[in-house]
Design a protein around this motif. Structure first.
Motif, short mmCIF file in Angstrom:
data_model
loop_
_atom_site.label_atom_id
_atom_site.label_comp_id
_atom_site.label_asym_id
_atom_site.label_seq_id
_atom_site.Cartn_x
_atom_site.Cartn_y
_atom_site.Cartn_z
N SER A 78 9.44 15.15 120.06
CA SER A 78 9.87 13.31 120.85
C SER A 78 8.80 13.72 122.41
N ALA A 79 7.87 13.02 123.19
CA ALA A 79 7.58 13.15 124.38
C ALA A 79 8.66 13.11 125.43
N PHE A 80 9.71 12.37 125.34
CA PHE A 80 10.83 12.44 126.48
C PHE A 80 11.57 12.84 127.00
N ASP A 81 12.60 12.37 125.34
CA ASP A 81 14.17 12.91 125.63
C ASP A 81 13.67 14.27 124.46
N ALA A 82 15.04 14.29 123.34
CA ALA A 82 15.16 15.81 123.07
C ALA A 82 15.33 15.36 121.61
N ARG A 83 14.19 15.21 120.36
CA ARG A 83 14.52 14.70 119.95
C ARG A 83 13.07 14.72 118.44
N LEU A 84 13.66 15.24 117.01
CA LEU A 84 13.16 16.89 116.22
C LEU A 84 12.86 15.57 114.98
N ALA A 85 12.15 15.54 114.34
CA ALA A 85 12.18 14.48 113.14
C ALA A 85 11.14 15.57 112.17
N ILE A 86 11.61 15.78 111.06
CA ILE A 86 11.14 16.36 109.96
C ILE A 86 10.57 15.38 108.72
N VAL A 87 9.14 15.36 108.53
CA VAL A 87 8.45 15.15 107.39
C VAL A 87 8.39 15.78 106.41
N LYS A 88 7.84 15.42 105.33
CA LYS A 88 8.29 15.93 103.95
C LYS A 88 6.76 15.41 103.31
N LEU A 89 5.63 16.53 103.26
CA LEU A 89 4.11 15.64 103.85
C LEU A 89 3.49 15.16 102.35
N ALA A 90 4.37 15.81 101.38
CA ALA A 90 4.54 15.01 99.81
C ALA A 90 4.27 12.91 99.66
N ASP A 91 5.70 12.99 100.37
CA ASP A 91 6.15 11.54 100.20
C ASP A 91 5.79 11.09 101.74
N ARG A 104 6.72 4.58 110.50
CA ARG A 104 6.36 4.48 112.04
C ARG A 104 7.77 5.60 112.28
N LEU A 105 7.98 5.77 113.52
CA LEU A 105 8.88 6.58 114.35
C LEU A 105 9.58 6.38 115.42
N ASP A 106 10.74 5.89 115.61
CA ASP A 106 11.75 5.98 116.06
C ASP A 106 11.35 6.24 117.38
N PHE A 107 10.84 7.10 117.56
CA PHE A 107 10.96 7.55 119.27
C PHE A 107 9.01 7.64 119.07
N GLU A 108 8.84 7.62 120.30
CA GLU A 108 7.54 8.68 121.06
C GLU A 108 7.10 10.18 120.38
N PRO A 109 6.22 10.12 120.11
CA PRO A 109 6.37 11.29 118.99
C PRO A 109 4.62 12.25 119.90
N GLN A 110 5.13 13.44 120.22
CA GLN A 110 4.01 14.17 121.00
C GLN A 110 3.67 15.56 120.59
N HIS A 111 4.66 16.35 119.79
CA HIS A 111 3.83 17.08 119.10
C HIS A 111 4.17 18.17 118.24
N LEU A 112 3.44 19.10 116.84
CA LEU A 112 3.23 18.50 115.89
C LEU A 112 3.38 19.88 115.32
N CYS A 113 3.54 20.22 113.91
CA CYS A 113 4.33 21.64 113.72
C CYS A 113 4.59 22.08 112.53
N PHE A 114 3.67 22.89 112.13
CA PHE A 114 3.88 22.30 110.47
C PHE A 114 4.61 23.70 110.05
N MET A 115 5.49 23.42 109.58
CA MET A 115 6.73 24.31 108.48
C MET A 115 5.70 25.66 107.83
#
Length: 212
Positions: free
Chosen positions: A95-108, A74-85
Motif C-alpha cells: 500500500s501507498a500510505f499504511d503498511a498493508r501487503l497483498a499477494i496475488v496469484k497470477l494464474a487466476d 479491485r483492492l481495499d487499499f491504495e496500491p503503490q509498490h509491486l514485486c514478483f515472487m
C-alpha cells in the motif's frame, strides 16, 4: 517499450524507429497509475492505480503490439509498490500510505493472502536470494509523545528495514507481526543533528541495528 502516463492514467505502448519512439497504442486505466510490472516470463504486464484501488492485467504478445486489457482486480487499499515472487507466479502489492501487503496469484488473478502491519509509508519491495521479502517503512514509537523535544529529535518515528520469509506471508492464518525481523536504520536525533555532523561523518557507513 511500455510506459505509464501518470497525468492522464494511460498505459502506453511504444516502438523505436531508428532514433525516434513512435506511439503504438494508449489504453486508459483507473485513475492515477503509479507502478508498472512486466511478467519476467513475458506476455503480461500489471498496472497499479493508486486512487482507483485497482490492479489491471494486460496482455502484451510482442514488443511492438498494443497492450490489451484482460482483467481488473479491485483492492481495499491504495496500491503503490509491486514485486514478483521468485516463482513469478505471484505478485506482492504494498500500500501507498499504511503498511498493508497483498499477494496475488497470477494464474487466476485473485488475492490469496492479505496482511495489515504496524507501520506506514512502505518505501519499496525486494526479494532476497534466500526467499525473503524485504521492505523499508516507518513506525510510530509507542513511547514517544507529540512534544517539542520528541518531534525535534526525531523520537516519534523510526525508519526500519523489514524482512520475512515468503512462505510465512503466503500462510494468512498463521502469519503475525512477530514473524517480522526488523532492522533500525539510523538513530533518533540523526535528522536534527545531521547538518552538524555531516562533515564529521563523511565516508562513514552505518550498519543497521537489529530490533529484537
Amino acid at each position: 517499450l511500455l510506459a505509464l502516463d501518470e497525468e492522464h492514467s494511460l498505459l502506453l505502448s511504444l516502438k523505436r524507429i531508428e532514433e525516434n519512439w513512435q506511439l503504438v497504442s494508449n489504453v486508459a486505466v483507473p485513475r492515477y497509475t503509479c507502478r508498472l510490472a512486466v511478467d519476467p516470463h513475458g506476455g503480461h504486464c500489471y498496472v497499479a492505480s493508486l486512487w482507483g484501488q485497482t490492479l489491471t492485467k494486460f496482455s502484451v504478445s510482442t514488443p511492438e503490439s498494443s497492450a490489451k486489457r484482460i482483467s481488473e482486480l479491485r483492492l481495499d487499499f491504495e496500491p503503490q509498490h509491486l514485486c514478483f515472487m521468485q516463482d513469478s507466479n505471484h505478485l506482492v502489492i504494498a500500500s501507498a500510505f499504511d503498511a498493508r501487503l497483498a499477494i496475488v496469484k497470477l494464474a487466476d488473478f485473485t488475492v490469496i493472502s492479505s496482511h495489515t502491519l504496524r507501520g506506514h509509508n512502505i518505501g519499496g519491495l525486494a526479494i532476497s536470494k534466500d526467499g525473503k521479502l524485504l521492505w523499508t517503512m516507518q513506525e510510530l514509537s509507542a513511547l514517544a509523545h507529540s512534544t517539542k523535544d520528541d518531534i525535534h529529535w526525531g523520537n516519534m518515528i523510526s525508519n526500519v528495514l523489514v524482512e520475512v520469509p515468503l512462505a510465512e506471508l503466503l500462510d494468512e492464518q498463521r502469519f503475525t507481526d512477530d514473524k517480522l525481523l526488523k532492522w533500525q536504520l539510523g538513530e533518533p536525533g540523526d535528522a536534527a543533528a545531521a547538518g552538524a555532523r555531516r562533515e564529521r561523518r563523511a565516508g562513514h557507513r552505518e550498519v543497521p541495528r537489529r530490533l529484537d
